[in-house]
Design a protein around this motif. Structure first.
Motif, PDB file in Angstrom:
ATOM      1  N   ALA A   1      65.720  72.992  52.635  1.00 51.48           N
ATOM      2  CA  ALA A   1      65.932  72.387  51.321  1.00 51.48           C
ATOM      3  C   ALA A   1      64.683  71.637  50.863  1.00 51.48           C
ATOM      4  O   ALA A   1      64.298  71.691  49.685  1.00 51.48           O
ATOM      5  CB  ALA A   1      67.130  71.441  51.368  1.00 51.48           C
ATOM      6  N   THR A   2      64.027  70.934  51.796  1.00 54.44           N
ATOM      7  CA  THR A   2      62.792  70.209  51.469  1.00 54.44           C
ATOM      8  C   THR A   2      61.709  71.164  50.981  1.00 54.44           C
ATOM      9  O   THR A   2      61.011  70.887  49.992  1.00 54.44           O
ATOM     10  CB  THR A   2      62.287  69.445  52.706  1.00 54.44           C
ATOM     11  OG1 THR A   2      63.265  68.477  53.086  1.00 54.44           O
ATOM     12  CG2 THR A   2      60.956  68.744  52.415  1.00 54.44           C
ATOM     13  N   LEU A   3      61.575  72.296  51.645  1.00 52.21           N
ATOM     14  CA  LEU A   3      60.573  73.278  51.234  1.00 52.21           C
ATOM     15  C   LEU A   3      60.906  73.869  49.871  1.00 52.21           C
ATOM     16  O   LEU A   3      60.018  74.068  49.034  1.00 52.21           O
ATOM     17  CB  LEU A   3      60.474  74.392  52.283  1.00 52.21           C
ATOM     18  CG  LEU A   3      60.013  73.958  53.676  1.00 52.21           C
ATOM     19  CD1 LEU A   3      59.954  75.154  54.608  1.00 52.21           C
ATOM     20  CD2 LEU A   3      58.657  73.265  53.615  1.00 52.21           C
ATOM     21  N   ILE A   4      62.193  74.132  49.628  1.00 55.60           N
ATOM     22  CA  ILE A   4      62.607  74.684  48.335  1.00 55.60           C
ATOM     23  C   ILE A   4      62.325  73.686  47.220  1.00 55.60           C
ATOM     24  O   ILE A   4      61.806  74.053  46.150  1.00 55.60           O
ATOM     25  CB  ILE A   4      64.099  75.060  48.369  1.00 55.60           C
ATOM     26  CG1 ILE A   4      64.318  76.260  49.298  1.00 55.60           C
ATOM     27  CG2 ILE A   4      64.616  75.373  46.966  1.00 55.60           C
ATOM     28  CD1 ILE A   4      65.760  76.571  49.577  1.00 55.60           C
ATOM     29  N   PHE A   5      62.648  72.413  47.452  1.00 52.74           N
ATOM     30  CA  PHE A   5      62.367  71.384  46.450  1.00 52.74           C
ATOM     31  C   PHE A   5      60.864  71.266  46.202  1.00 52.74           C
ATOM     32  O   PHE A   5      60.426  71.121  45.046  1.00 52.74           O
ATOM     33  CB  PHE A   5      62.916  70.030  46.909  1.00 52.74           C
ATOM     34  CG  PHE A   5      64.361  69.805  46.560  1.00 52.74           C
ATOM     35  CD1 PHE A   5      64.750  69.671  45.238  1.00 52.74           C
ATOM     36  CD2 PHE A   5      65.322  69.746  47.545  1.00 52.74           C
ATOM     37  CE1 PHE A   5      66.082  69.468  44.905  1.00 52.74           C
ATOM     38  CE2 PHE A   5      66.655  69.549  47.241  1.00 52.74           C
ATOM     39  CZ  PHE A   5      67.039  69.407  45.910  1.00 52.74           C
ATOM     40  N   THR A   6      60.073  71.307  47.260  1.00 49.61           N
ATOM     41  CA  THR A   6      58.620  71.194  47.115  1.00 49.61           C
ATOM     42  C   THR A   6      58.068  72.338  46.270  1.00 49.61           C
ATOM     43  O   THR A   6      57.267  72.115  45.345  1.00 49.61           O
ATOM     44  CB  THR A   6      57.947  71.199  48.505  1.00 49.61           C
ATOM     45  OG1 THR A   6      58.451  70.105  49.278  1.00 49.61           O
ATOM     46  CG2 THR A   6      56.437  71.066  48.380  1.00 49.61           C
ATOM     47  N   VAL A   7      58.488  73.549  46.564  1.00 47.46           N
ATOM     48  CA  VAL A   7      58.050  74.710  45.776  1.00 47.46           C
ATOM     49  C   VAL A   7      58.555  74.585  44.333  1.00 47.46           C
ATOM     50  O   VAL A   7      57.834  74.890  43.379  1.00 47.46           O
ATOM     51  CB  VAL A   7      58.550  76.021  46.409  1.00 47.46           C
ATOM     52  CG1 VAL A   7      58.271  77.208  45.488  1.00 47.46           C
ATOM     53  CG2 VAL A   7      57.892  76.241  47.766  1.00 47.46           C
ATOM     54  N   GLY A   8      59.787  74.109  44.173  1.00 49.39           N
ATOM     55  CA  GLY A   8      60.351  73.957  42.833  1.00 49.39           C
ATOM     56  C   GLY A   8      59.555  72.998  41.973  1.00 49.39           C
ATOM     57  O   GLY A   8      59.260  73.282  40.806  1.00 49.39           O
ATOM     58  N   TYR A   9      59.184  71.856  42.541  1.00 49.67           N
ATOM     59  CA  TYR A   9      58.361  70.898  41.809  1.00 49.67           C
ATOM     60  C   TYR A   9      57.016  71.518  41.440  1.00 49.67           C
ATOM     61  O   TYR A   9      56.477  71.272  40.346  1.00 49.67           O
ATOM     62  CB  TYR A   9      58.127  69.640  42.651  1.00 49.67           C
ATOM     63  CG  TYR A   9      59.224  68.613  42.577  1.00 49.67           C
ATOM     64  CD1 TYR A   9      59.360  67.779  41.468  1.00 49.67           C
ATOM     65  CD2 TYR A   9      60.124  68.452  43.630  1.00 49.67           C
ATOM     66  CE1 TYR A   9      60.358  66.821  41.399  1.00 49.67           C
ATOM     67  CE2 TYR A   9      61.136  67.502  43.575  1.00 49.67           C
ATOM     68  CZ  TYR A   9      61.245  66.693  42.459  1.00 49.67           C
ATOM     69  OH  TYR A   9      62.234  65.742  42.395  1.00 49.67           O
ATOM     70  N   TYR A  10      56.482  72.322  42.342  1.00 53.29           N
ATOM     71  CA  TYR A  10      55.157  72.899  42.113  1.00 53.29           C
ATOM     72  C   TYR A  10      55.187  73.949  41.010  1.00 53.29           C
ATOM     73  O   TYR A  10      54.374  73.897  40.077  1.00 53.29           O
ATOM     74  CB  TYR A  10      54.634  73.510  43.406  1.00 53.29           C
ATOM     75  CG  TYR A  10      53.306  74.201  43.275  1.00 53.29           C
ATOM     76  CD1 TYR A  10      52.158  73.482  42.918  1.00 53.29           C
ATOM     77  CD2 TYR A  10      53.180  75.570  43.482  1.00 53.29           C
ATOM     78  CE1 TYR A  10      50.924  74.111  42.787  1.00 53.29           C
ATOM     79  CE2 TYR A  10      51.963  76.210  43.354  1.00 53.29           C
ATOM     80  CZ  TYR A  10      50.839  75.478  43.007  1.00 53.29           C
ATOM     81  OH  TYR A  10      49.630  76.117  42.876  1.00 53.29           O
ATOM     82  N   VAL A  11      56.090  74.899  41.083  1.00 54.01           N
ATOM     83  CA  VAL A  11      56.104  76.010  40.123  1.00 54.01           C
ATOM     84  C   VAL A  11      56.537  75.562  38.734  1.00 54.01           C
ATOM     85  O   VAL A  11      56.192  76.197  37.732  1.00 54.01           O
ATOM     86  CB  VAL A  11      57.001  77.163  40.617  1.00 54.01           C
ATOM     87  CG1 VAL A  11      56.495  77.728  41.934  1.00 54.01           C
ATOM     88  CG2 VAL A  11      58.450  76.731  40.734  1.00 54.01           C
ATOM     89  N   THR A  12      57.290  74.459  38.645  1.00 52.43           N
ATOM     90  CA  THR A  12      57.704  73.955  37.340  1.00 52.43           C
ATOM     91  C   THR A  12      56.701  72.969  36.748  1.00 52.43           C
ATOM     92  O   THR A  12      56.893  72.479  35.626  1.00 52.43           O
ATOM     93  CB  THR A  12      59.083  73.263  37.438  1.00 52.43           C
ATOM     94  OG1 THR A  12      59.037  72.225  38.421  1.00 52.43           O
ATOM     95  CG2 THR A  12      60.161  74.285  37.805  1.00 52.43           C
ATOM     96  N   GLY A  13      55.637  72.694  37.502  1.00 51.92           N
ATOM     97  CA  GLY A  13      54.590  71.810  37.005  1.00 51.92           C
ATOM     98  C   GLY A  13      54.940  70.334  37.043  1.00 51.92           C
ATOM     99  O   GLY A  13      54.234  69.510  36.446  1.00 51.92           O
ATOM    100  N   LEU A  14      56.001  69.979  37.749  1.00 51.26           N
ATOM    101  CA  LEU A  14      56.423  68.576  37.818  1.00 51.26           C
ATOM    102  C   LEU A  14      55.718  67.850  38.971  1.00 51.26           C
ATOM    103  O   LEU A  14      56.355  67.226  39.819  1.00 51.26           O
ATOM    104  CB  LEU A  14      57.939  68.500  37.986  1.00 51.26           C
ATOM    105  CG  LEU A  14      58.764  69.099  36.841  1.00 51.26           C
ATOM    106  CD1 LEU A  14      60.251  69.085  37.182  1.00 51.26           C
ATOM    107  CD2 LEU A  14      58.507  68.325  35.549  1.00 51.26           C
TER     108      LEU A  14
END
Length: 226
Positions: A23-36
């Motif tokens: 879940a931590t990795l998914i959140f990290t990638v999510g923040y990155y690809v969405t530019g947040l």
């Protein structure tokens, strides 16, 4: 031959630990690809935030599991007990360092030594500056990351193939990562290399701390070190 073992099946503890890790990795990638990126830095991976405290708690749990293992190993020789106790002490130190030994939690005032020699003016060792050298970039930087990767990804492969090294690891009571740990470690490494955010290493440290709890609870060589 390197293969999956019975310990690759997830225990109840592993379901929680690995769930948090992925879940931590998914959140990290999510923040990155969405530019947040700023939201990641000031929220998810903020100083004294959920990731940092999660890391400290898991490092402390790792230390406690190792202490339990040391008690179990009392009948198997002094070296195994001493080494396991040493590993426990190292993880207790790491847990303390992660939260600067309660510097902000208890609102302690740093001594003059730390105010003058710590890059952040806090009561920890890893941010000390010796001359022009920052320990966080030398002793606790790339060198430590390499040691962690060797432990998580290389040692298990060599342990399965080289009898002499396997016997040495068992003699030193080194808990060896199993297949499930290697997969998560590899996934975390790929994510951290791929994303470009200032505080991405907070996620990596948290995943590592989750992995160590799981490894110390049920390593590949559990019958030798637990």
């Amino acid at each position: 031959m390197f293969r999956l073992t019975d310990r690759s099946n997830l225990s109840h503890a592993d379901v929680v630990l690995f769930g948090l890790g992925y879940a931590t990795l998914i959140f990290t990638v999510g923040y990155y690809v969405t530019g947040l990126h700023d939201a990641f830095r000031t929220g998810f991976a903020i100083e004294d935030g959920p990731v940092e405290w999660g890391t400290a708690v898991c490092l402390l749990l790792s230390s406690l599991v190792l202490l339990r293992n040391a008690c179990v190993l009392r009948g198997r020789g002094r070296l195994a007990v001493a080494m396991t106790a040493l590993y426990a002490l190292a993880f207790f130190f790491a847990a303390g360092e992660e939260i600067s030994w309660g510097y902000r939690l208890f609102d302690w005032e740093a001594t003059e030594f730390f105010r003058e020699n710590n890059a952040q003016g806090e009561t920890n060792i890893h941010n000390l500056v010796v001359g022009d050298v920052k320990l966080v970039k030398t002793l606790f930087g790339g060198g430590l990351s390499l040691v962690i990767l060797l432990y998580l990804l290389v040692l298990p492969l060599v342990y399965a193939r080289v009898g002499a090294l396997a016997r040495l690891a068992d003699r030193l009571a080194i808990p060896v990562a199993d297949t499930r740990h290697m997969i998560l470690a590899l996934a975390a490494t790929v994510v951290i290399v791929a994303v470009q955010m200032m505080t991405k290493w907070e996620s990596y440290e948290f995943v590592f701390s989750l992995l160590t709890v799981s490894i110390f609870l049920r390593p590949r060589n559990a019958e030798k070190v637990t």
